[in-house]
Each structure stands twice: as C-alpha cells, then as structure tokens.
Design a protein around this motif. Structure first.
Motif, PDB file in Angstrom:
ATOM      1  N   ARG A  60      62.821 -23.345  99.398  1.00 34.72           N
ATOM      2  CA  ARG A  60      64.245 -23.655  99.483  1.00 34.72           C
ATOM      3  C   ARG A  60      64.933 -23.302  98.170  1.00 34.72           C
ATOM      4  N   PRO A  61      65.018 -21.994  97.869  1.00 33.76           N
ATOM      5  CA  PRO A  61      65.662 -21.620  96.612  1.00 33.76           C
ATOM      6  C   PRO A  61      67.109 -22.106  96.583  1.00 33.76           C
ATOM      7  N   LEU A  62      67.523 -22.516  95.424  1.00 28.69           N
ATOM      8  CA  LEU A  62      68.852 -23.040  95.216  1.00 28.69           C
ATOM      9  C   LEU A  62      69.398 -22.385  93.960  1.00 28.69           C
ATOM     10  N   ALA A  63      70.690 -22.137  93.921  1.00 30.17           N
ATOM     11  CA  ALA A  63      71.295 -21.551  92.727  1.00 30.17           C
ATOM     12  C   ALA A  63      71.003 -22.461  91.527  1.00 30.17           C
ATOM     13  N   TYR A  64      70.744 -21.846  90.391  1.00 27.05           N
ATOM     14  CA  TYR A  64      70.370 -22.629  89.204  1.00 27.05           C
ATOM     15  C   TYR A  64      71.398 -23.712  88.858  1.00 27.05           C
ATOM     16  N   PRO A  65      72.702 -23.443  88.898  1.00 26.31           N
ATOM     17  CA  PRO A  65      73.642 -24.523  88.550  1.00 26.31           C
ATOM     18  C   PRO A  65      73.513 -25.755  89.457  1.00 26.31           C
ATOM     19  N   LYS A  66      73.293 -25.545  90.757  1.00 22.09           N
ATOM     20  CA  LYS A  66      73.126 -26.688  91.661  1.00 22.09           C
ATOM     21  C   LYS A  66      71.826 -27.423  91.358  1.00 22.09           C
ATOM     22  N   ALA A  67      70.750 -26.667  91.175  1.00 22.01           N
ATOM     23  CA  ALA A  67      69.467 -27.292  90.856  1.00 22.01           C
ATOM     24  C   ALA A  67      69.556 -28.038  89.529  1.00 22.01           C
ATOM     25  N   ALA A  68      70.272 -27.459  88.584  1.00 23.39           N
ATOM     26  CA  ALA A  68      70.384 -28.073  87.260  1.00 23.39           C
ATOM     27  C   ALA A  68      71.168 -29.379  87.314  1.00 23.39           C
ATOM     28  N   ILE A  69      72.251 -29.428  88.068  1.00 26.71           N
ATOM     29  CA  ILE A  69      73.042 -30.668  88.121  1.00 26.71           C
ATOM     30  C   ILE A  69      72.246 -31.779  88.803  1.00 26.71           C
ATOM     31  N   ALA A  70      71.518 -31.450  89.857  1.00 28.53           N
ATOM     32  CA  ALA A  70      70.687 -32.455  90.525  1.00 28.53           C
ATOM     33  C   ALA A  70      69.572 -32.920  89.592  1.00 28.53           C
ATOM     34  N   SER A  71      68.936 -31.997  88.920  1.00 28.51           N
ATOM     35  CA  SER A  71      67.841 -32.326  88.015  1.00 28.51           C
ATOM     36  C   SER A  71      68.317 -33.154  86.836  1.00 28.51           C
ATOM     37  N   PHE A  72      69.370 -32.701  86.175  1.00 31.43           N
ATOM     38  CA  PHE A  72      69.877 -33.397  84.993  1.00 31.43           C
ATOM     39  C   PHE A  72      70.318 -34.812  85.340  1.00 31.43           C
ATOM     40  N   THR A  73      71.046 -34.951  86.432  1.00 38.18           N
ATOM     41  CA  THR A  73      71.521 -36.270  86.839  1.00 38.18           C
ATOM     42  C   THR A  73      70.348 -37.179  87.202  1.00 38.18           C
ATOM     43  N   ALA A  74      69.403 -36.630  87.964  1.00 36.81           N
ATOM     44  CA  ALA A  74      68.245 -37.427  88.371  1.00 36.81           C
ATOM     45  C   ALA A  74      67.423 -37.866  87.168  1.00 36.81           C
ATOM     46  N   LEU A  75      67.209 -36.967  86.226  1.00 34.22           N
ATOM     47  CA  LEU A  75      66.424 -37.330  85.044  1.00 34.22           C
ATOM     48  C   LEU A  75      67.154 -38.345  84.174  1.00 34.22           C
ATOM     49  N   ALA A  76      68.449 -38.159  83.986  1.00 32.57           N
ATOM     50  CA  ALA A  76      69.214 -39.089  83.159  1.00 32.57           C
ATOM     51  C   ALA A  76      69.217 -40.490  83.765  1.00 32.57           C
ATOM     52  N   ILE A  77      69.482 -40.580  85.045  1.00 31.48           N
ATOM     53  CA  ILE A  77      69.513 -41.887  85.700  1.00 31.48           C
ATOM     54  C   ILE A  77      68.111 -42.476  85.790  1.00 31.48           C
ATOM     55  N   GLY A  78      67.147 -41.643  86.172  1.00 29.14           N
ATOM     56  CA  GLY A  78      65.781 -42.128  86.343  1.00 29.14           C
ATOM     57  C   GLY A  78      65.176 -42.690  85.080  1.00 29.14           C
ATOM     58  N   HIS A  79      65.357 -42.007  83.976  1.00 30.97           N
ATOM     59  CA  HIS A  79      64.763 -42.490  82.730  1.00 30.97           C
ATOM     60  C   HIS A  79      65.507 -43.683  82.161  1.00 30.97           C
ATOM     61  N   ASN A  80      66.765 -43.840  82.485  1.00 32.97           N
ATOM     62  CA  ASN A  80      67.501 -45.019  82.018  1.00 32.97           C
ATOM     63  C   ASN A  80      67.216 -46.246  82.868  1.00 32.97           C
ATOM     64  N   LEU A  81      66.988 -46.053  84.156  1.00 38.10           N
ATOM     65  CA  LEU A  81      66.686 -47.184  85.032  1.00 38.10           C
ATOM     66  C   LEU A  81      65.239 -47.622  84.923  1.00 38.10           C
ATOM     67  N   GLY A  82      64.377 -46.698  84.586  1.00 41.13           N
ATOM     68  CA  GLY A  82      62.948 -46.980  84.557  1.00 41.13           C
ATOM     69  C   GLY A  82      62.301 -46.536  85.849  1.00 41.13           C
ATOM     70  N   VAL A  83      60.991 -46.519  85.865  1.00 37.14           N
ATOM     71  CA  VAL A  83      60.206 -46.036  86.999  1.00 37.14           C
ATOM     72  C   VAL A  83      60.783 -44.685  87.441  1.00 37.14           C
ATOM     73  N   ALA A  84      60.796 -43.738  86.510  1.00 41.17           N
ATOM     74  CA  ALA A  84      61.480 -42.462  86.709  1.00 41.17           C
ATOM     75  C   ALA A  84      60.988 -41.701  87.932  1.00 41.17           C
ATOM     76  N   ALA A  85      59.706 -41.814  88.249  1.00 42.89           N
ATOM     77  CA  ALA A  85      59.178 -41.082  89.401  1.00 42.89           C
ATOM     78  C   ALA A  85      59.864 -41.510  90.698  1.00 42.89           C
ATOM     79  N   LEU A  86      60.187 -42.785  90.811  1.00 42.38           N
ATOM     80  CA  LEU A  86      60.838 -43.279  92.030  1.00 42.38           C
ATOM     81  C   LEU A  86      62.353 -43.113  91.972  1.00 42.38           C
ATOM     82  N   SER A  87      62.946 -43.530  90.874  1.00 42.09           N
ATOM     83  CA  SER A  87      64.405 -43.489  90.815  1.00 42.09           C
ATOM     84  C   SER A  87      64.930 -42.062  90.726  1.00 42.09           C
ATOM     85  N   SER A  88      64.247 -41.173  90.015  1.00 47.64           N
ATOM     86  CA  SER A  88      64.687 -39.769  89.953  1.00 47.64           C
ATOM     87  C   SER A  88      64.589 -39.116  91.322  1.00 47.64           C
ATOM     88  N   GLY A  89      63.526 -39.431  92.028  1.00 45.54           N
ATOM     89  CA  GLY A  89      63.366 -38.874  93.371  1.00 45.54           C
ATOM     90  C   GLY A  89      64.466 -39.321  94.311  1.00 45.54           C
TER      91      GLY A  89
END
Length: 128
Positions: free
Chosen positions: A74-103
């Motif tokens: 499911r290739p996705l344009a880099y800007p879309k993949a980047a916004i999803a990734s960046f947001t997920a990582l930022a929220i996940g690592h701040n909330l804790g349990v990054a594997a679950l919350s980032s997902g």
C-alpha cells in the motif's frame, strides 16, 4: 453537537490551559534575555548540528513507515506517510506504551484514507 464532543472539547481546552500554566510556572523565573544569553553560550556548530541530527532522525523515522507501507503493498506518498508517522510517534511516546498508542493513531489516519483491516498478500497489516 453531541455531549461526547462537548466533553472532549472541554477536556481539550482544560488540558491546554493546564499545559500553559505549567509552562508559565517553569519559565517565569527566567527573563527572555537570560534564555537568549544561555543559548548564546553554546558554539553555533553545536546548535546547528543538534538541529540537523534532530531533522535526520525524524527523516529516518518517517522513512521507516514509508518503506513499511510500500512493503505491505500500500504505497503512500511520502508527505502523507510522514504526517501519520510523525503524529503517531509524537503522541505515542508522550502517552507511553508507544507500540499500542502509536498504532492506534496510525489506524485512525489510515482508516480515514479508506484503508481496511483485511489481509494483504505480503503481510497481515492494513490492505486496500
């Protein structure tokens, strides 16, 4: 507007006000000039290299997600993949349990873009 949405907005505003208050309590003992003088004590090359390494780190993290999306078919344009990734990582690592919350954050992005959870030929991840 539903009651759930109103409560969510109230909690959101309360959280932002609490964060602003806590930042004020931390920084009110320093003047802006003191902060600038503290920054000026660092050699310029250290500041520049710190920002450069930070940017490269986020490029790597978002690049991993972009490559993973290509791998599952499911290739996705880099800007879309980047916004999803960046947001997920930022929220996940701040909330804790990054594997679950980032997902969970990624899942919200991908489902809004029309993805479903059926199995892909290459993986058991999202497919189209």
């Amino acid at each position: 507007m539903s009651t759930r949405r109103i409560l969510f907005n109230i909690f959101l505003v309360f959280g932002l006000l609490l964060a602003a208050y806590l930042l004020y309590k931390v920084f009110n003992r320093y003047t802006f000039d003191e902060i600038l003088q503290s920054i000026d004590r660092f050699p310029r090359w250290r500041l520049v290299s710190g920002f450069a390494f930070c940017a490269l780190s986020y490029l790597c993290l978002t690049g991993f997600d972009w490559m993973a999306l290509r791998y599952v078919g499911r290739p996705l344009a880099y800007p879309k993949a980047a916004i999803a990734s960046f947001t997920a990582l930022a929220i996940g690592h701040n909330l804790g349990v990054a594997a679950l919350s980032s997902g969970a954050v990624r899942y919200r992005y991908y489902t809004r873009w029309g993805w479903t959870l059926r199995r892909s030929p290459k993986s058991s991840c999202f497919a189209g």
